[in-house]
Design an enzyme around this catalytic site. Structure first.
Site, PDB file in Angstrom:
ATOM      1  N   HIS A 242       0.852  -1.187   0.000  1.00 23.95           N
ATOM      2  CA  HIS A 242       0.000   0.000   0.000  1.00 23.95           C
ATOM      3  C   HIS A 242       0.883   1.231   0.000  1.00 23.95           C
ATOM      4  O   HIS A 242       1.775   1.360   0.830  1.00 23.95           O
ATOM      5  CB  HIS A 242      -0.873  -0.028   1.259  1.00 23.95           C
ATOM      6  CG  HIS A 242      -1.915   1.034   1.296  1.00 23.95           C
ATOM      7  ND1 HIS A 242      -1.710   2.246   1.871  1.00 23.95           N
ATOM      8  CD2 HIS A 242      -3.176   1.056   0.823  1.00 23.95           C
ATOM      9  CE1 HIS A 242      -2.805   2.977   1.765  1.00 23.95           C
ATOM     10  NE2 HIS A 242      -3.706   2.270   1.134  1.00 23.95           N
TER      11      HIS A 242
ATOM     12  N   LYS B 210      -3.860   6.151  -7.339  1.00 21.93           N
ATOM     13  CA  LYS B 210      -4.099   6.239  -5.900  1.00 21.93           C
ATOM     14  C   LYS B 210      -3.656   4.955  -5.208  1.00 21.93           C
ATOM     15  O   LYS B 210      -3.994   3.855  -5.644  1.00 21.93           O
ATOM     16  CB  LYS B 210      -5.596   6.483  -5.663  1.00 21.93           C
ATOM     17  CG  LYS B 210      -5.952   6.789  -4.254  1.00 21.93           C
ATOM     18  CD  LYS B 210      -5.768   8.250  -3.971  1.00 21.93           C
ATOM     19  CE  LYS B 210      -6.371   8.555  -2.612  1.00 21.93           C
ATOM     20  NZ  LYS B 210      -5.647   9.607  -1.952  1.00 21.93           N
TER      21      LYS B 210
END
Length: 81
Positions: free
Chosen positions: A13, A38
């Protein structure tokens, strides 16, 4: 000679790169700022290039590369999914 350390975080992430020279943070960046994806989890190629450029260093100037990962946390995530 200065000690330059390149830190990388990837494959989970918000991948990122950070550069420390003699223990001081010189530059840091998230890969998503360059790819416009993103929470980009890919290898932080653009972020690594950026931090090296900011310091005026090349890859051969790096003393060590550190990769962030917590193997037990990753294993737990894999079991849950």
């Amino acid at each position: 000679m200065s000690e330059a350390l390149l830190g990388l975080s990837a494959y989970y992430h918000d991948s990122a790169a950070a550069l420390l020279v003699d223990g001081a943070i010189i530059a840091a960046a998230h890969e998503e700022r360059f790819t416009r994806k993103k929470h980009d989890s890919g290898f932080p190629e653009h972020a690594a290039r950026y931090v090296l450029h900011e310091a005026g260093l090349a890859l051969q100037d790096i003393s060590a590369v550190a990769f962030y990962d917590k193997p037990y946390v990753k294993f737990e995530r894999l079991l849950e999914t």
